[in-house]
Write a protein that holds these residues in place. Structure first.
Motif, PDB file in Angstrom:
ATOM      1  N   GLY A 104       0.752  -1.193  -0.026  1.00 51.96           N
ATOM      2  CA  GLY A 104       0.212  -0.271  -0.022  1.00 51.96           C
ATOM      3  C   GLY A 104       1.120   1.223   0.215  1.00 51.96           C
ATOM      4  N   ARG A 105       2.196   0.748  -0.186  1.00 47.90           N
ATOM      5  CA  ARG A 105       3.202   2.379  -0.410  1.00 47.90           C
ATOM      6  C   ARG A 105       3.298   2.582  -1.568  1.00 47.90           C
ATOM      7  NH1 ARG A 105       1.680   4.098   5.341  1.00 47.90           N
ATOM      8  NH2 ARG A 105       2.118   2.140   6.526  1.00 47.90           N
ATOM      9  N   PHE A 106       3.030   3.834  -2.684  1.00 44.59           N
ATOM     10  CA  PHE A 106       3.073   3.851  -3.746  1.00 44.59           C
ATOM     11  C   PHE A 106       3.806   5.360  -4.081  1.00 44.59           C
ATOM     12  CE2 PHE A 106      -1.319   2.355  -2.566  1.00 44.59           C
ATOM     13  CZ  PHE A 106      -1.249   1.045  -4.050  1.00 44.59           C
ATOM     14  N   GLU A 107       4.494   6.031  -3.283  1.00 40.52           N
ATOM     15  CA  GLU A 107       5.052   7.062  -3.206  1.00 40.52           C
ATOM     16  C   GLU A 107       6.160   7.067  -4.245  1.00 40.52           C
ATOM     17  OE1 GLU A 107       5.472   5.510  -0.980  1.00 40.52           O
ATOM     18  OE2 GLU A 107       4.359   6.268   0.856  1.00 40.52           O
ATOM     19  N   LEU A 108       6.854   6.301  -5.012  1.00 43.38           N
ATOM     20  CA  LEU A 108       7.257   6.767  -6.051  1.00 43.38           C
ATOM     21  C   LEU A 108       6.498   6.672  -7.550  1.00 43.38           C
ATOM     22  CD1 LEU A 108      10.470   4.076  -5.484  1.00 43.38           C
ATOM     23  CD2 LEU A 108       9.978   7.122  -5.018  1.00 43.38           C
ATOM     24  N   ALA A 109       5.748   5.984  -7.518  1.00 41.02           N
ATOM     25  CA  ALA A 109       3.976   5.993  -9.165  1.00 41.02           C
ATOM     26  C   ALA A 109       3.531   6.640  -8.308  1.00 41.02           C
ATOM     27  CB  ALA A 109       3.412   4.298  -8.342  1.00 41.02           C
ATOM     28  N   GLU A 110       3.360   7.425  -7.203  1.00 44.50           N
ATOM     29  CA  GLU A 110       1.916   8.574  -7.379  1.00 44.50           C
ATOM     30  C   GLU A 110       3.301   9.758  -7.641  1.00 44.50           C
ATOM     31  OE1 GLU A 110      -0.784   7.719  -3.693  1.00 44.50           O
ATOM     32  OE2 GLU A 110       0.987   7.940  -3.296  1.00 44.50           O
ATOM     33  N   ARG A 111       4.626   9.452  -7.785  1.00 43.47           N
ATOM     34  CA  ARG A 111       4.897  10.831  -7.621  1.00 43.47           C
ATOM     35  C   ARG A 111       5.408  11.539  -9.479  1.00 43.47           C
ATOM     36  NH1 ARG A 111      10.226  10.573  -5.020  1.00 43.47           N
ATOM     37  NH2 ARG A 111       9.532  10.470  -3.743  1.00 43.47           N
ATOM     38  N   LEU A 112       5.702   9.870 -10.269  1.00 47.00           N
ATOM     39  CA  LEU A 112       5.568   9.526 -11.700  1.00 47.00           C
ATOM     40  C   LEU A 112       4.402  10.164 -12.721  1.00 47.00           C
ATOM     41  CD1 LEU A 112       7.066   8.978 -14.112  1.00 47.00           C
ATOM     42  CD2 LEU A 112       6.151   6.472 -13.732  1.00 47.00           C
TER      43      LEU A 112
END
Length: 245
Positions: free
Chosen positions: A204-212
């Protein structure tokens, strides 16, 4: 940015090179505020439990507290025809199948055209609903060709958060998935964001994808995870009623 509501590409100790139990992953999915969680362990030689592991999922509850539990698998694409390595009798029991190319003995990295044919062949398997990490430069793909095939078949392409880590072995993953996403944006093709978690704390940790997603201004309407009703884009039609979605 709206929260991503589910994570469907995660691994447990059954995958051999992952380090958390199913229950540990579920607890972390709840802690991350997810509404649905899917486990999708590896198949073939990458699964230490054997094929029968996929035959007894009925013992796993469909809901734990307020979290919807989905049953999946990440299968290996084993040849340029797109053959997968999980028998139909097991695929029938799953809510969805993710098909991926991995560095395994059965699959020999081919040319761009051969790898693309392998992925497109897998998309035409009726049980495959997602193509996992179509970003690994060790297995070069034609981005526009796989995007157009995804549009034709209704299979979703994955934005894999783990691929964006700097310590991953996937070659030029950020550059490759960026081009895939640009083609998805151009042709109106849907994606799903997953963590590919191999340890519970990354569920549930999507930080890198959310940044892209933000950098590319990727359209929200093409991202499955923003709406629970969009699980229907992924879950096999025969399983929708059972899941209550």
């Amino acid at each position: 940015m709206k929260p991503l509501l589910f994570d469907l590409h995660t691994h447990t100790i059954a995958s051999g090179h992952a380090y958390s139990t199913l229950l540990e992953n579920i607890q972390c999915a709840k802690d991350a505020g997810l509404k649905a969680y899917g486990f999708s362990d590896h198949t073939g030689e990458m699964n230490v439990m054997g094929r029968m592991y996929f035959g007894n999922f009925k013992v796993i509850p469909r809901r734990i507290d307020d979290l919807l539990i989905l049953r999946g698998a990440e299968v290996n694409i084993v040849d340029y025809d797109g053959t997968i390595d999980l028998a139909e009798r097991y695929c029938k029991q799953l809510d969805y199948v993710i098909a991926s190319i991995h560095k395994i003995p059965e699959y020999v990295a081919g040319s761009r055209e051969e790898n693309t044919a392998a992925v497109i062949g897998a998309m035409h398997n009726p049980y495959v609903r997602v193509i996992g990490h179509p970003d690994d430069g060790r297995f070069p793909l034609d981005p526009e060709a796989i995007v157009l095939a995804a549009k034709e078949t209704g299979v979703l392409l994955e934005l894999n958060n783990a691929s964006l880590r700097t310590d991953m072995s996937r070659l030029n993953a950020r550059e490759n998935i960026t081009e895939v996403l640009r083609q998805c944006k151009k042709h109106g093709v849907r994606i799903v964001v997953n963590t590919d978690s191999h340890f519970a704390l990354s569920v549930g940790r999507f930080e890198l994808a959310e940044r892209l997603i933000a950098d590319l201004e990727f359209p929200e309407e093409l991202i499955a995870n923003y709406d629970m009703d969009r699980l229907k884009w992924i879950v096999r039609e025969e399983k929708i009623a059972e899941l209550g979605i």
